[in-house]
Design an enzyme around this catalytic site. Structure first.
Site, short mmCIF file in Angstrom:
data_model
loop_
_atom_site.label_atom_id
_atom_site.label_comp_id
_atom_site.label_asym_id
_atom_site.label_seq_id
_atom_site.Cartn_x
_atom_site.Cartn_y
_atom_site.Cartn_z
N CYS A 66 0.85 -1.20 0.00
CA CYS A 66 0.00 0.00 0.00
C CYS A 66 0.88 1.25 0.00
CB CYS A 66 -0.93 0.02 1.22
SG CYS A 66 -0.04 0.27 2.76
N CYS A 122 3.30 1.57 2.80
CA CYS A 122 4.55 0.82 2.63
C CYS A 122 5.56 1.67 1.85
CB CYS A 122 4.29 -0.48 1.88
SG CYS A 122 3.11 -1.58 2.68
N ASP A 181 13.03 25.91 -32.57
CA ASP A 181 14.24 26.28 -33.29
C ASP A 181 14.00 25.98 -34.77
OD1 ASP A 181 17.03 26.83 -33.78
OD2 ASP A 181 17.30 24.67 -33.94
N ASP A 218 17.54 21.28 -31.14
CA ASP A 218 18.42 20.12 -31.34
C ASP A 218 19.89 20.45 -31.24
OD1 ASP A 218 18.88 21.48 -33.75
OD2 ASP A 218 19.25 19.60 -34.80
N ASP A 261 20.78 25.60 -28.27
CA ASP A 261 19.41 25.52 -27.74
C ASP A 261 19.38 25.09 -26.28
OD1 ASP A 261 18.30 26.13 -30.27
OD2 ASP A 261 18.49 24.04 -30.89
#
Length: 745
Positions: A21, A24, A434, A633, A637
């Site tokens: 549960c 726990c 970009d 990428d 960036d």
């Protein structure tokens, strides 16, 4: 980096046994976080694992978990899951057997009572039989419920309460009260002399059955990880000293040369050194089209070779392969907690003590104010409250949805690196793109070839390619690739010379040839008037035009452009249709930027933005109240990706950009950004459904169990029905979460 800083970066994954549960989870996390040297610890109730970061040895972590009443084992990055699956199957069968034994006893006791097969409880001379039933029930309770009772004792030692506490109190009280009624029934009011042995047995049967069903349902959520692990072959064919032979994958070393034949999976990452083929990378990128591979191209572990046979040199092995890093990333994300989950953890931590208090109040109210037999009613209602209130569904509500969603995303080539990104992606109001490599392909391509009178397009291209063969300019590769695609062979060039910033020159077949921009043509007094109109049109489209002149007479015009990706326009349209504001930010000139934006359907453009200023654009938008996602990428960036609320890195880009991002798009498709945002929204909806269901269940079930409806409607819940309802609530949550596997399909 200091030795301590390095140690804090170590991540250990543990399999936790015995959690049942949310309480726990709290106990295990507390035990781990209290260890000196542990930087962070996240426990995932959905797959019963823990991710621990810090400089602590695994044995110390395991000892702390055992002291908290649970057990643990270290899990490796690309481990063989067959042993773990076998263990899960064994646990599943054990729960089924425990449910069957308890259910059989409960059915016999209920059937015997209903059909007169048992002596009347409390009748003279029946004490021996009922005492045997008590012992039989006690033995069944130990077989079917010892894990609950041991867990409750451990929790009590640590002054904590969890689901085990509720089950132990409920079933233990049922057995104890029934046994007291046998031994000292004369001291109890006549109407309260009753046995609840069948209740204890049936409650354990339902809870064990519910646990087994939940385990089976949870097992489906790990399918994405198992599929990724299954991608790596167990052996590799290595070339050593001129001979080829198969070796175990763990014996492959860096710089080893390996052979991959048609239909085989690529065993490690590497660079192709001989041959060519097409490779199916769909399991990693989500893209269905095979990728052509030639000498010098990179191949990735787990992808499938389709046609040709080739040799490649290993560059990354073991945990360093892209596949291993993807698996580690998925697991980290599945174990991480979004903001909504941390709130639930705090609620769940106090839930069990509150339930125990409610059960005590229920008992006292019924004992003092209830109808006769007041003690019997008080006992049954308190026991029902304890059983029905187990917060299993509450503990599962968030992690099971996160686990399914992250796995589903990984199968589509979307790596979600943390829970907050999964929750936040669906809340974005603005996406900044970009240009180069994100909206566009990032690789210039030959776009236009135009010939003057007396020339053909192929001849113009042939002469241009001949001159560019000696150039190192980025546009030269595009011209040469375009010529190769059209089957045009370059001619020999003499006296080659490069004119910085303008173009190149040389002698071809005895004629002076020039290839360059308008400035080069003006310098050599070449009239470009015939192409004036076309030149203006190409510039408006963001293309880079180059003139070819032979003996100071213009012979033709070619243009090179970085084309937008095939699906960029659809991706932008999808984002805008969802009400997302889309901007493109680039360092390129305004004419080219606006031309590319127009092709992609982007209305807002920020051009000539320096790399360090991209993050400032994101910050300005955030200051305007926008929830900003950044997609890029490149290295330039990275600051903007880190500044944004959610950073999306195109997986074809650099490692720095990927490390700065919250979400990695493996295939480079912008459509995946929209898919990630839609999956985020679906996941948050799913989590809210689960939480609403769990909270409503407990909010409505506890008052009914306490007897709130009895005065008006005579409705009183049976503890056995409460056990079944509690178990099925968890199964319902898991089943609802598994619907996310179909999201976007």
């Amino acid at each position: 980096m200091s030795a301590l800083a390095e140690s804090e970066q170590k991540s250990i994954r543990l399999s936790i046994a015995g959690m049942r549960c949310a309480g726990c989870v709290q106990a295990v996390e507390t035990a781990l976080r209290d260890i000196p040297g542990v930087a962070a610890a996240d426990v995932n109730f959905a797959d019963h694992s823990a991710q621990v970061r810090g400089g602590v040895e695994p044995d110390i972590l395991r000892k702390a978990i055992q002291d908290a009443g649970f057990d643990a084992a270290v899990m490796e990055g690309l481990e063989d899951t067959s042993e773990q699956e076998s263990l899960e199957q064994e646990r599943y069968r054990s729960l089924i057997n425990k449910a069957a034994v308890a259910g059989l006893l409960g059915a016999l006791l209920m059937g015997g009572a209903h059909f007169g097969g048992l002596p009347t409880f409390g009748a003279p001379g029946t004490g021996g039989i009922w005492f045997l039933i008590s012992l039989l029930t006690l033995g069944t309770m130990w077989y079917s419920g010892s894990h609950f009772y041991k867990g409750a004792l451990k929790s009590w030692e640590h002054r904590q309460a969890n689901m085990d506490t509720l089950i132990a109190l409920g079933t233990g009280a049922a057995w104890f009260y029934s046994t007291v009624a046998i031994v000292a029934g004369d001291s109890l009011p006549i109407l309260t002399r009753d046995a609840y042995f069948e209740a204890a047995a049936v409650i354990l049967a339902f809870i064990n059955l519910g646990g087994a069903l939940e385990m089976r349902a949870r097992g489906r959520t790990s399918s994405a990880i198992r599929a990724l692990i299954g991608l790596q072959p167990r052996t590799a064919r290595v070339l050593r000293e001129g001979q080829e032979f198969d070796i175990p994958i763990v014996d492959v070393g860096l710089t080893d040369v390996l052979r991959v034949r048609p239909g085989e999976k690529i065993p490690v990452d590497g660079i192709l050194v001989e041959g060519h083929s097409s490779v199916d990378e769909s399991m990693l990128t989500g893209e269905p089209m095979p990728v052509e591979k030639t000498v010098g191209d990179e191949v990735v572990c787990g992808t499938l070779n389709q046609s040709g046979s080739f040799l490649f040199q290993a560059t990354r092995i073991g945990r360093d392969t892209v596949l291993a890093q993807i698996i580690a990333s998925v697991r980290r994300a599945q174990a991480s907690k979004p903001e909504i989950a941390r709130l639930v953890d705090k609620v769940a931590a106090v839930f069990v003590p509150v339930v125990v208090a409610i059960a005590l109040v229920t008992f006292l109210v019924w004992w003092i104010m209830g109808p006769p037999p007041a003690f019997g009613y008080a006992f049954v209602t308190a026991m029902t409250v304890l059983v029905i209130a187990c917060p299993c569904a509450l503990g599962l509500a968030t992690p099971i949805s996160v686990m399914v969603a992250v796995g589903r995303a990984a199968q589509s080539g979307i790596l979600i690196r943390n829970g907050d990104a999964l929750q936040g992606a669906g809340k974005l109001s603005c996406v900044v793109l970009d240009k180069t490599g994100t909206v566009t392909e990032g690789r210039p391509k030959l776009s236009t070839v135009a010939a003057a009178e007396g020339w053909t397009e192929d001849t113009v291209l042939q002469w241009a390619a001949s001159l560019e063969a000696g150039s190192e300019h980025p546009l030269a590769a595009a011209v040469l690739a375009g010529a190769q695609a059209r089957g045009v062979e370059p001619l020999p060039v003499n006296g080659f010379a490069a004119v910085v910033g303008q173009g190149v020159s040389g002698m071809i077949e005895g004629s002076a040839a020039l290839l360059g921009n308008a400035a080069l043509m003006r310098q050599h007094q070449v009239e470009t008037g015939p192409f004036a109109e076309q030149l203006q049109a190409l510039a408006g489209q963001g293309q880079t035009p180059v003139f070819l002149a032979v003996n100071r007479v213009v012979a033709g015009l070619i243009s090179v452009a970085d084309p937008i990706k095939a699906d960029s326009k659809d991706a932008v349209a999808r984002l805008r249709a969802a009400g997302i504001r889309v901007l493109m930010v680039t360092g390129d000139n305004e004419i080219t930027a606006k031309a590319i934006a127009a092709q992609a359907g982007i209305a807002e453009v920020r051009a000539q933005v320096l790399p360090q200023d991209k993050a400032k654009v994101v910050k300005t938008l955030q200051d305007q109240g926008e929830a900003v996602g950044m997609v890029g990428d490149g290295i330039n960036d990275a600051p903007a990706l880190a500044q944004s609320h959610v950073g999306f890195a195109i997986g074809t880009g650099t490692d720095i950009a990927i490390e700065s991002a919250d979400v990695v798009i493996m295939g480079g498709s912008l459509v995946k950004v929209a898919e990630a945002m839609e999956l985020s929204q679906a996941t948050v909806r799913n989590i809210k459904q689960n939480l609403l269901g769990a909270f409503l269940y407990n909010s409505l079930a506890i008052p009914v169990a306490a007897g709130l409806l009895y005065p008006m409607f005579g409705i009183l819940l049976n503890p056995m029905i409460a056990g079944a309802a509690m178990a099925m609530s968890s199964v319902t949550v898991v089943t609802n979460a598994n619907r996310l596997r179909l999201a976007g399909k």
